[in-house]
Each structure stands twice: as structure tokens, then as C-alpha cells.
Design a protein around this motif. Sequence first.
Motif: not given
Length: 306
Positions: A106, A239, A243, A194
Motif C-alpha cells: 500500500v 486499497c 490487497t 492500487q
Amino acid sequence: MAANRNPDRNSTRNRRMELWKYRWKQYGVGYIFVLPWLLGFCAFMAFPLLTSFFMSFHKVSIGGGAFKFDWVGLLNYRNAFLKDNVFPVELILYFQEMLLIIPIIVIFALLVSLLLNQQFPLRFLFRGVFFLPVIFATGQVLTELFAQGAGELPFLDQYQLEPLIKQYVGPQLADPILSVLSRSIVILWYSGVQVIIFIAGLQTIPRAVYEAVWIDGASPWDSFWKITLPSMMPFISLCTLYTIVELFTYPLNPVIRHISLNMFKADTGYGYANALAWSYFGFVIILIGLTMLFIQRSMRQRRDVR
């Protein structure tokens, strides 16, 4: 008395109708977009999931071309953590590894999106380069790349980092850290979506806001912490959630591999494998819930400070 009660009831009913209309105007479009997924889930996914949950409480065997179910209650779940010497260990190690990889992905995607959001020649080409691994490195392609050693970087052996990490970090954290470093190429392969989401989020921040703080004398560092990061918190939460789901369904996930192996064993079978899968799913849901709770609290604290 009855005449006095009717206006109160009518006013209450009117308030409820107004509240319902307000909520529909605020959330109705979102529900309409989610409706096709809900219909598809109910038509194709709900029954298999319920069947899987039902199997997890049974000893499932195949005979005469049909499934035979023998009720065992919570025995499969108890065996998963008390008798299975592989599942708990792999589950803990994989969670430790993912708790290191997820924030790295991230943060890396956010930093890359900040760079790709700048004005420079051939910007679209660099954006495409970061998104290409998402297209190619999926499923069987990713498995084959790792089998050939393409998913590992050799710098651990070249610079002899393994003994240093074990010396300064400790044996408990050394294994997940070394596993993350040895597969650091995964950060590039699993950050494309992302990056695109963060770029879209950065473009929602008005340029006039940055110009106003620059006139007041704020530096780019100050504008990042005061404007960019608070504005990007909803995208960071999105995100992070994406993830977590993506990495916990990773093709080379050792926990999923262990579940698949037990599915076809004669002494375990479908019932025990489904119990393992639902236990794994429960841990992932708890992780997602804790992550969203932490992000919501941080966003609320920022709003209170402002």
C-alpha cells in the motif's frame, strides 16, 4: 384524545418517509450498482457456500456415486487446531508474512502514484508499465514464474543478509521477514491496481487547494500531510481491503495448498477440508474487520482535529 394522537402518528410517519427518501437518494445509486452482484451471488454462490458450511460439520465420504454425510459437529474444527500439526503453523506464519507485505504494498503504491501523478513526458507509458504485471502475472502464469525462480531476488545471498537479520531481529520474526525479502518482486506484481486507484484518488483533490496553501507558505511536505494524506484515506482503506483479499487468495498460498491436499485424502476428505477453509475465512474476516475499524478511527480522529 384520538384527534390529538392522529397528527402525532402522521408526523412520525412523514418523518420516516422523509428519512427513507433521504437515505435512498444518498445510497440508492450504490445499491443499484451492487444489485447485479447480489443477484449473481444469490444465483451462483449462495448455495455452494451453504453446502460447504454444511459439509464442515460432517464426515463426508463418497459411495455409490453420491455423498454420504456423517454428523461430527465441531470435531473437524477441533482437529484443525489440536491434531493437525501443519495448518496452525502455516496459518500463523502466513499471517505474519502478510502483515508485513500488505502495508509495504500500500505504501509503495501510494508513493509510486504520487510520482506518476506529476506532469512529465510519456507519463501514460510509465503508468502502463506498472499495470502490466497485473495482466500477465496471474494464476498459472505466476505459479510457473515462481517455479522457475523468477519471483525471487538474489540479493539476500549476494549481500549475506540472512545471518544479520536473524541476529538483530530474532528467530521468530526472521523467517517472515526473510520470506518477504526473498519475494519482494511480489510488491511490484501486486501493486498495479492500487497505483491506478491512488492516481484516481489524487486527481479528485482540487488543484486550487494546493495553490492556496503554497501561497500561505506551506511546503510540499506540509501539503502532503495536511491535504494529500487526509484526502486519500478513503482510497487507502479501499486499497488495503483489496490487497488483503488479493494476497489471501494468492496462488502460492501455503494454507490454501494444505486445504486442497486434505480435500482428496481418504482420512480427511471434503468435510475436514471445508472446516479448514471456513476457519481460514474467519481469520481473514477478523483481519479485515480490525483493519477497517483502525482506518475508520483514524479518519474520525482527523476530522475531530480539523
